[in-house]
Scaffold this motif. Structure first.
Motif, PDB file in Angstrom:
ATOM      1  N   GLY A 154      -2.913  17.540  -4.765  1.00 55.60           N
ATOM      2  CA  GLY A 154      -3.954  16.555  -4.458  1.00 55.60           C
ATOM      3  C   GLY A 154      -3.363  15.345  -3.747  1.00 55.60           C
ATOM      4  N   SER A 155      -3.826  14.176  -4.116  1.00 55.44           N
ATOM      5  CA  SER A 155      -3.394  12.945  -3.445  1.00 55.44           C
ATOM      6  C   SER A 155      -1.880  12.740  -3.566  1.00 55.44           C
ATOM      7  CB  SER A 155      -4.112  11.746  -4.050  1.00 55.44           C
ATOM      8  OG  SER A 155      -3.610  10.561  -3.482  1.00 55.44           O
ATOM      9  N   HIS A 156      -1.283  12.326  -2.451  1.00 58.91           N
ATOM     10  CA  HIS A 156       0.160  12.046  -2.436  1.00 58.91           C
ATOM     11  C   HIS A 156       0.433  10.565  -2.651  1.00 58.91           C
ATOM     12  CE1 HIS A 156       1.432  16.011  -0.731  1.00 58.91           C
ATOM     13  NE2 HIS A 156       0.204  15.993  -0.271  1.00 58.91           N
ATOM     14  N   ARG A 157      -0.623   9.757  -2.693  1.00 60.02           N
ATOM     15  CA  ARG A 157      -0.446   8.302  -2.628  1.00 60.02           C
ATOM     16  C   ARG A 157       0.494   7.752  -3.704  1.00 60.02           C
ATOM     17  NH1 ARG A 157      -4.022   4.801   0.993  1.00 60.02           N
ATOM     18  NH2 ARG A 157      -5.047   6.385   2.250  1.00 60.02           N
ATOM     19  N   ALA A 158       0.364   8.278  -4.922  1.00 58.94           N
ATOM     20  CA  ALA A 158       1.191   7.742  -6.008  1.00 58.94           C
ATOM     21  C   ALA A 158       2.677   8.036  -5.784  1.00 58.94           C
ATOM     22  CB  ALA A 158       0.732   8.326  -7.340  1.00 58.94           C
ATOM     23  N   ASP A 159       2.981   9.050  -5.004  1.00 59.40           N
ATOM     24  CA  ASP A 159       4.384   9.451  -4.806  1.00 59.40           C
ATOM     25  C   ASP A 159       4.994   8.890  -3.525  1.00 59.40           C
ATOM     26  OD1 ASP A 159       4.156  11.072  -7.075  1.00 59.40           O
ATOM     27  OD2 ASP A 159       3.329  12.718  -5.878  1.00 59.40           O
ATOM     28  N   LEU A 160       4.185   8.271  -2.679  1.00 62.17           N
ATOM     29  CA  LEU A 160       4.708   7.813  -1.384  1.00 62.17           C
ATOM     30  C   LEU A 160       5.699   6.669  -1.576  1.00 62.17           C
ATOM     31  CD1 LEU A 160       1.448   7.873   0.823  1.00 62.17           C
ATOM     32  CD2 LEU A 160       3.320   9.539   0.812  1.00 62.17           C
ATOM     33  N   THR A 161       6.852   6.849  -0.976  1.00 61.99           N
ATOM     34  CA  THR A 161       7.882   5.803  -1.090  1.00 61.99           C
ATOM     35  C   THR A 161       7.980   4.974   0.193  1.00 61.99           C
ATOM     36  OG1 THR A 161       9.509   7.424  -0.333  1.00 61.99           O
ATOM     37  CG2 THR A 161       9.308   7.114  -2.706  1.00 61.99           C
ATOM     38  N   GLY A 162       7.356   5.472   1.262  1.00 63.49           N
ATOM     39  CA  GLY A 162       7.512   4.795   2.550  1.00 63.49           C
ATOM     40  C   GLY A 162       6.340   3.914   2.938  1.00 63.49           C
ATOM     41  N   LEU A 163       5.458   3.602   1.983  1.00 58.89           N
ATOM     42  CA  LEU A 163       4.301   2.761   2.301  1.00 58.89           C
ATOM     43  C   LEU A 163       4.764   1.395   2.790  1.00 58.89           C
ATOM     44  CD1 LEU A 163       1.781   3.448  -0.620  1.00 58.89           C
ATOM     45  CD2 LEU A 163       1.574   4.131   1.768  1.00 58.89           C
ATOM     46  N   GLY A 164       4.225   0.962   3.906  1.00 60.10           N
ATOM     47  CA  GLY A 164       4.567  -0.361   4.426  1.00 60.10           C
ATOM     48  C   GLY A 164       5.856  -0.400   5.219  1.00 60.10           C
ATOM     49  N   GLU A 165       6.573   0.723   5.279  1.00 63.45           N
ATOM     50  CA  GLU A 165       7.813   0.766   6.077  1.00 63.45           C
ATOM     51  C   GLU A 165       7.454   0.640   7.556  1.00 63.45           C
ATOM     52  OE1 GLU A 165      11.298   1.608   5.312  1.00 63.45           O
ATOM     53  OE2 GLU A 165      10.616   0.763   3.396  1.00 63.45           O
ATOM     54  N   PRO A 166       8.230  -0.162   8.312  1.00 59.89           N
ATOM     55  CA  PRO A 166       7.927  -0.258   9.743  1.00 59.89           C
ATOM     56  C   PRO A 166       8.201   1.081  10.450  1.00 59.89           C
ATOM     57  CG  PRO A 166       9.948  -1.435   9.201  1.00 59.89           C
ATOM     58  CD  PRO A 166       9.376  -0.982   7.906  1.00 59.89           C
ATOM     59  N   LEU A 167       7.333   1.424  11.379  1.00 58.70           N
ATOM     60  CA  LEU A 167       7.475   2.682  12.121  1.00 58.70           C
ATOM     61  C   LEU A 167       7.619   2.370  13.603  1.00 58.70           C
ATOM     62  CD1 LEU A 167       4.457   4.580  10.456  1.00 58.70           C
ATOM     63  CD2 LEU A 167       6.862   4.690   9.765  1.00 58.70           C
ATOM     64  N   SER A 168       8.497   3.090  14.269  1.00 59.94           N
ATOM     65  CA  SER A 168       8.623   2.894  15.717  1.00 59.94           C
ATOM     66  C   SER A 168       7.324   3.334  16.391  1.00 59.94           C
ATOM     67  CB  SER A 168       9.786   3.737  16.257  1.00 59.94           C
ATOM     68  OG  SER A 168       9.449   5.111  16.176  1.00 59.94           O
ATOM     69  N   HIS A 169       7.130   2.869  17.612  1.00 63.43           N
ATOM     70  CA  HIS A 169       5.909   3.234  18.327  1.00 63.43           C
ATOM     71  C   HIS A 169       5.824   4.759  18.508  1.00 63.43           C
ATOM     72  CE1 HIS A 169       2.548   3.017  21.077  1.00 63.43           C
ATOM     73  NE2 HIS A 169       3.220   3.777  21.936  1.00 63.43           N
ATOM     74  N   ALA A 170       6.983   5.356  18.839  1.00 64.54           N
ATOM     75  CA  ALA A 170       6.997   6.814  19.065  1.00 64.54           C
ATOM     76  C   ALA A 170       6.627   7.562  17.787  1.00 64.54           C
ATOM     77  CB  ALA A 170       8.380   7.249  19.555  1.00 64.54           C
ATOM     78  N   LEU A 171       7.177   7.097  16.669  1.00 64.62           N
ATOM     79  CA  LEU A 171       6.890   7.782  15.396  1.00 64.62           C
ATOM     80  C   LEU A 171       5.428   7.592  15.009  1.00 64.62           C
ATOM     81  CD1 LEU A 171       7.799   9.375  12.935  1.00 64.62           C
ATOM     82  CD2 LEU A 171       8.600   7.244  11.900  1.00 64.62           C
ATOM     83  N   LEU A 172       4.935   6.373  15.205  1.00 66.60           N
ATOM     84  CA  LEU A 172       3.540   6.096  14.878  1.00 66.60           C
ATOM     85  C   LEU A 172       2.608   7.009  15.693  1.00 66.60           C
ATOM     86  CD1 LEU A 172       1.712   4.245  13.182  1.00 66.60           C
ATOM     87  CD2 LEU A 172       1.671   2.659  15.119  1.00 66.60           C
ATOM     88  N   THR A 173       2.923   7.135  16.977  1.00 65.85           N
ATOM     89  CA  THR A 173       2.100   7.985  17.843  1.00 65.85           C
ATOM     90  C   THR A 173       2.154   9.431  17.362  1.00 65.85           C
ATOM     91  OG1 THR A 173       2.641   6.547  19.690  1.00 65.85           O
ATOM     92  CG2 THR A 173       1.734   8.704  20.250  1.00 65.85           C
ATOM     93  N   GLN A 174       3.355   9.877  17.005  1.00 71.51           N
ATOM     94  CA  GLN A 174       3.523  11.264  16.544  1.00 71.51           C
ATOM     95  C   GLN A 174       2.756  11.501  15.235  1.00 71.51           C
ATOM     96  OE1 GLN A 174       4.728  13.119  18.700  1.00 71.51           O
ATOM     97  NE2 GLN A 174       6.254  14.601  18.025  1.00 71.51           N
TER      98      GLN A 174
END
Lengths: 265, 278
Positions: free
Chosen positions: B17-37
């Protein structure tokens, strides 16, 4: 009745029965009549994917909330089927993939034509067709929840009641979604009200009719909704549906039961 | 009766189900390329109900084992897309245009498929399973590359999504293999249909996004298409289609253009005759 789709999706769990004492059914098996009704309910829950299909060929699936709901709802209903199959299994009635497939194969041409019909109607009517689906779903889910409540009352088995109660609780959440959506869409469009009223008054039938054998539909509806208490439930369901905008005065349940000769016309 | 070994009930009982409780990268800055991907991946993962609509109007919906799997698969996809939403800051991926001819196509596609299903029958189930198996190869490559680009926390989250995808792939690959092996008609239909569409599924709705995403894959690993095609070749009946290589060369467009299809069909016929004589 407000409905938050994110909360609904986040809170969704498959119905569990690990803590239900299935051995109680070995010591005290359910009577034949109840098993027949349970089998019907189990098949109908497994057939949810067929109802899902009819919605996915119309504009309904393009709405984000509706799409999310349908994904969660379909999975919850699948597990209702599995829970009931576990009870039936204790009684020597197996409902595995091959049995479900066989019952879907029996539906034949109607099953082939339904998605074509739904798709054509959805494309002709457009977005207002979503109101029909939501109202139809509200009627179906209300009658399903009522069916579980009635079976719990008619068959006070110590192991069956708690399981049916859990299933009915999930159906109540489904009712909340369908009713909220139906109300919003019916309030917004006179055309949606007119089409929905027409569709429900002319074509609605008890859940399972059309996919299950007619004698099974009559058995289950007669079993659950006959007698004074059953009739009261039928009237209550009609009153609830008639509270939706544009559906005032409709008595779709009573009419459907009367057509089947299950209650006086 | 299926001879598949994948335990659908165990999978369904254990669907993620939901992954939200396990996410460790919330709020981590993402490069433009990664964000687009990631936003492209989000779109790939969110087209589930449209595809299901096309599948369920065909005899595939009668196969209770497949529909049982798809019920939980759709549920898992919903939450995979949600996890990517969360990692990208909840900025929704721009929706693909559904106006004009494309909008009409989307509206009438289920109707057309329901009619065609009466001709092809159960052979379509093999196509559906193969479609998802192939799509999974693309999505896995996109996820793998995003994982390499991401910082450790986001990479760990994406790895978990890949694990979910891997389990789904086990079913689709096995089911496609079983159904394709059993029917020459299904194999022919799968070859024709898989080369008549753009990849990954939904790519034709966003040719620009697909071009960027596949170009990123090529830039990150020039051999990705060969590796992807090797995985697709391993599915019975799908060898030699070069779906990934052709998709990378002509992103967002069908693998084989219509004008080439008769030539391709002739080529396949000649190849099958040569194989038989050999």
């Amino acid at each position: 009745m407000a409905f938050d789709i994110d909360t609904f999706a986040g809170d969704s769990v498959r119905v569990g029965w690990d803590d239900v004492d299935l051995d109680a059914f070995r010591r005290d098996p359910l009577p034949e009549r109840t098993l027949r009704t349970l089998r019907y309910m189990c098949d109908v829950e497994f057939h949810t994917v067929c109802y899902l299909r009819d919605m996915l060929v119309t504009p309904s699936h393009t709405d984000g909330d509706v799409s999310t709901f349908m994904t969660i709802w379909n999975r919850e209903e699948f597990w209702h089927g599995e829970a009931l199959a576990a009870v039936l299994g204790v009684h020597g009635i197996t409902v595995e993939f091959d049995e479900v497939k066989a019952s879907r194969m029996k539906v034949g041409w109607k099953d082939r034509l339904d998605p074509i019909k739904q798709s054509l109607l959805g494309n002709i009517v457009g977005k207002d067709f979503i109101a029909v689906h939501m109202s139809w779903g509200a009627a179906n889910e209300r009658s399903a929840a009522a069916a579980y409540r009635r079976l719990t009352a008619l068959e006070p088995h110590p192991a069956l009641g708690p399981l049916l109660k859990r299933i009915a609780q999930q159906e109540t959440r489904h009712i909340a979604f369908y009713t909220t959506q139906a109300r919003k869409r019916l309030e917004a469009s006179g055309r949606a009200r007119a089409i929905t009223r027409f569709a429900l008054s002319r074509f609605w039938g008890p859940v399972g009719s059309g996919v299950m054998a007619e004698e099974e539909v009559d058995h289950v509806m007669g079993h659950l909704f006959s007698g004074e208490d059953g009739l009261r439930e039928v009237h209550k369901l009609d009153e609830q549906i008639a509270q939706l905008p544009g559906l005032e005065g409709l008595t779709i349940m009573r009419d459907a039961f009367a057509r089947r000769g299950l209650i006086p016309a | 009766m299926s001879s598949g070994t994948f335990d659908v009930l165990a999978y369904s009982a254990d669907a993620h189900g939901s992954h939200r409780a396990d996410l460790t990268g919330l709020g981590e800055p993402l490069s433009h390329a990664l964000l687009t991907q990631l936003r492209y991946l989000r779109r790939c993962l969110s087209g589930t109900t449209s595809w299901l609509g096309l599948v369920l109007v065909t005899p595939t919906h009668k196969n209770a084992r497949i529909t049982a799997f798809l019920s939980s698969w759709a549920y898992e996809r919903l939450w995979m897309a949600d996890a990517i939403d969360a990692l990208t800051g909840g900025i929704p991926a721009p929706s693909a245009a559904h106006a004009g001819i494309r909008g009409l196509r989307d509206r009438f596609a289920p109707l057309g498929e329901a009619l065609v299903a009466n001709v092809h029958g159960t052979a379509l189930s093999a196509v559906h399973m193969a479609e998802r198996a192939v799509d999974g190869v693309f999505v896995d490559a996109l996820l793998a590359q995003a994982t390499e680009q991401a910082g450790a926390a986001v990479a760990a989250d994406l790895d978990r999504l890949r694990a979910v995808l891997t389990r789904q792939q086990a079913f689709f690959t096995e089911a496609a293999g079983e159904l394709l092996t059993a029917s020459a008609r299904a194999r022919r239909l799968a070859q024709r249909r898989l080369t008549a569409r753009a990849w990954p599924i939904g790519a034709e709705d966003d040719p620009g996004g697909t071009a960027s995403a596949l170009a990123e894959l090529v830039a990150g690993d020039p051999g990705w298409a060969r590796a992807a095609d090797d995985r697709i070749d391993a599915i019975p009946g799908l060898a030699g289609l070069r779906i990934a290589e052709r998709s990378a060369g002509n992103p967002g467009r069908p693998v084989l253009r219509t004008t080439l299809r008769p030539v391709a069909a002739l080529g396949r016929l000649v190849a099958s005759v040569i194989r038989r004589k050999g």
